[in-house]
Each structure stands twice: as C-alpha cells, then as structure tokens.
Design a protein around this motif. Structure first.
Motif, mmCIF file in Angstrom:
data_model
loop_
_atom_site.group_PDB
_atom_site.id
_atom_site.type_symbol
_atom_site.label_atom_id
_atom_site.label_comp_id
_atom_site.label_asym_id
_atom_site.label_seq_id
_atom_site.Cartn_x
_atom_site.Cartn_y
_atom_site.Cartn_z
ATOM 1 N N PHE A 40 45.884 43.593 47.254
ATOM 2 C CA PHE A 40 46.294 43.865 45.876
ATOM 3 C C PHE A 40 47.487 44.801 45.828
ATOM 4 C CE2 PHE A 40 45.814 46.499 41.988
ATOM 5 C CZ PHE A 40 45.873 45.516 41.011
ATOM 6 N N TYR A 96 51.926 46.128 37.607
ATOM 7 C CA TYR A 96 50.560 45.679 37.422
ATOM 8 C C TYR A 96 50.227 45.747 35.934
ATOM 9 C CZ TYR A 96 50.480 46.776 42.393
ATOM 10 O OH TYR A 96 50.764 46.821 43.741
ATOM 11 N N LEU A 150 45.470 34.340 35.522
ATOM 12 C CA LEU A 150 45.591 34.263 36.978
ATOM 13 C C LEU A 150 46.311 33.005 37.447
ATOM 14 C CD1 LEU A 150 42.066 35.576 38.009
ATOM 15 C CD2 LEU A 150 44.239 36.813 38.069
ATOM 16 N N SER A 198 52.839 35.710 38.900
ATOM 17 C CA SER A 198 53.373 36.963 39.437
ATOM 18 C C SER A 198 52.531 38.167 39.046
ATOM 19 C CB SER A 198 54.805 37.185 38.943
ATOM 20 O OG SER A 198 54.823 37.413 37.531
ATOM 21 N N ARG A 214 49.619 40.888 38.607
ATOM 22 C CA ARG A 214 48.516 41.521 39.334
ATOM 23 C C ARG A 214 47.707 42.302 38.318
ATOM 24 N NH1 ARG A 214 48.872 41.926 45.154
ATOM 25 N NH2 ARG A 214 50.446 40.427 45.783
ATOM 26 N N ALA A 223 42.027 34.171 42.571
ATOM 27 C CA ALA A 223 43.096 35.074 43.025
ATOM 28 C C ALA A 223 42.563 36.452 43.407
ATOM 29 C CB ALA A 223 44.157 35.218 41.931
ATOM 30 N N ASP A 260 43.232 38.406 45.790
ATOM 31 C CA ASP A 260 44.239 39.336 46.282
ATOM 32 C C ASP A 260 45.098 39.919 45.169
ATOM 33 O OD1 ASP A 260 43.292 38.844 48.781
ATOM 34 O OD2 ASP A 260 45.027 37.709 49.488
ATOM 35 N N ARG A 261 44.975 39.359 43.960
ATOM 36 C CA ARG A 261 45.801 39.831 42.849
ATOM 37 C C ARG A 261 44.995 40.545 41.773
ATOM 38 N NH1 ARG A 261 48.274 36.219 39.722
ATOM 39 N NH2 ARG A 261 47.330 34.297 40.491
#
Length: 258
Positions: A5, A48, A104, A109, A111, A133, A135-136
């Motif tokens: 993240f 973010y 998502l 792009s 997060r 997602a 990782d985001r």
C-alpha cells in the motif's frame, strides 16, 4: 517491511479526508465521499484518499460516512434501509454515489484508506478488497473488532490489505509507550501497518516523540488527522509524522509539495 500500500506515493503522504470538496464545489452541492470528491482529491495532488463505507439494504458496499442520510442529504432514513438505486438517485446531483468496487476498479490510480463504519459492512467490504485490490487499500475502523473482521474476510478472498489500528489497539500502544516496555510495544503494534491518530483527544496529548519513535522502530507509519492548516502540517512533518489526513488537500499539497 512496508506493506505494498505504501510502495508508491511521496512521503510525507497526503490523504484526502473523505475525498476533497473545495469551497466552490461545496456551493455546488458536491458531497464528501462522492465520486466527484474522490476524483477531486486525486486531481488536487493527494497520494491517498481516506473514505468510509456502509452497506445498503440490497447489500452494496458504498462510500458514505454516516449511518443515516440526514447530514449529507437531509433525509432521516438509515442507509441500511435504502437500496443502492435509491441512494444513487439521491446522490446524482451531489457528486455521484460510488461503491467500493467501483472506486477500486474504475479509479485504478487511487489508493484508499477505508474505514469500516458498521458491523454489517466489515465482511462484504473486506471480501471486495481482498479480491479486487488488497495492495491499494488500508483497512481501518474505530472498532478493532470490525477492522479484524474486514481483514480476515480480505485474506480469505485473496490477500491481506494494509491494517490500521482501532481505538483499543491505540490505547494499548499509548499505555506501552508510557511504560517504555519494548515487549508490550511489540505486542501492541503486531499486525498494524499504520497508526492514525489525532494530535490530541480532548485534553490528552496523543501524538508524541515517544510514540513516533516506538512506531518507526517497528516499521509502522504514523498519520495524523484531521489537519487543515498549512503551518500545522509543516510542524507535524518536522516532528516526524509520515502522513497528513486533511480536508484541505490544496493547502497540504502547497505546504508539502510546493
């Protein structure tokens, strides 16, 4: 090792709190957590976006803060009693409703720091995050129970997202800092990737050099909410915080990226 993240984005990190609603957009009726607000935060330079999720009557995970529609839409109903289609119609001229899945998949792009706002939303939201997602996304909640439920659902569906700390975890961390106990600190920080705290809670000072040091020694980032003044933003970064959660993405970007 930092969770993926945090693999992208500059430091200190800028989180658009519930997206970003400028004064001009507020006059136009754009609502926080709307599709327009999320896009505006990214366009303004946020690394973010902090948002919140609730569950509609027909089981859609939507980005919305309150349990009722009163504050945002002037409607006394609970969000759990309206369908996705009904809420989308109400939000049509307020910046547009957006679901967690849409955020998502349609905003690749972005997060998201997603706060679990109700017991019924934790498992479906976690399942979406884990499958779409992980990782985001950073999962957070004032309730450690909801946070852990969402994380477990995400892992079962695919992979573990980043994890924030709930209120009880924060209390344990602050107690361990006060006691200067490395063993207690190790246990209190276990499974946490980011500690998100206010500078003060009422008269009690939460953020301190000792807290920052304890977190950083264990690879945990510290983000402070909700910071809306440029001078305070710069002071906190000089103190060593890793991220700022702000309603004023424009001021934070000017202060930290200008």
């Amino acid at each position: 090792m930092l969770h993926p993240f945090f693999a992208e984005g500059q430091t200190p990190r800028i989180f658009g709190h519930r997206g970003y609603v400028s004064a001009a957009n507020a006059e136009r009726g754009i609502a926080e957590n709307s599709r327009a607000a999320l896009a505006a935060a990214v366009d303004a330079g946020a690394d973010y976006v902090e948002s919140d999720c609730q569950l509609t009557a027909d089981g859609e995970v939507v980005l919305f803060h309150d349990s009722t529609l009163e504050r945002t839409l002037g409607d006394a109903r609970r969000i759990s009693t309206v369908t996705h289609a009904q809420l989308a119609e109400l939000m049509a001229d307020r910046g547009g409703l957006i679901t967690l899945a849409e955020a998502l998949t349609e905003l690749p792009s972005i997060r998201l720091n997603v706060d679990m706002k109700s017991p019924e939303v934790a498992t479906p939201a976690g399942t979406l995050v884990g499958s779409l997602a992980p990782d985001r996304v950073l999962i957070s909640s004032f309730s450690d129970r909801l946070r852990l439920e969402a994380l477990a659902a995400a892992e079962a569906a695919g992979s573990r997202p980043a994890a924030g700390a709930g209120q009880s975890a924060i209390v344990k961390i602050l107690a361990a800092v006060a006691m200067r106990s490395s063993a207690l600190l190790d246990r209190a920080f276990a499974g946490i990737d980011a500690l998100q705290v206010p500078v003060k809670q009422g008269p009690v000072r939460v953020l301190s050099p000792g807290l920052l040091r304890a977190a950083h020694e264990r690879g945990v980032e510290v983000h402070v909410w909700t910071v809306n003044e440029a001078d305070q933003t710069r002071e906190l970064v000089e103190l060593g915080v890793d991220g700022i959660i702000t309603d004023r993405t424009d001021l934070a970007v000017a202060a930290l990226r200008g």
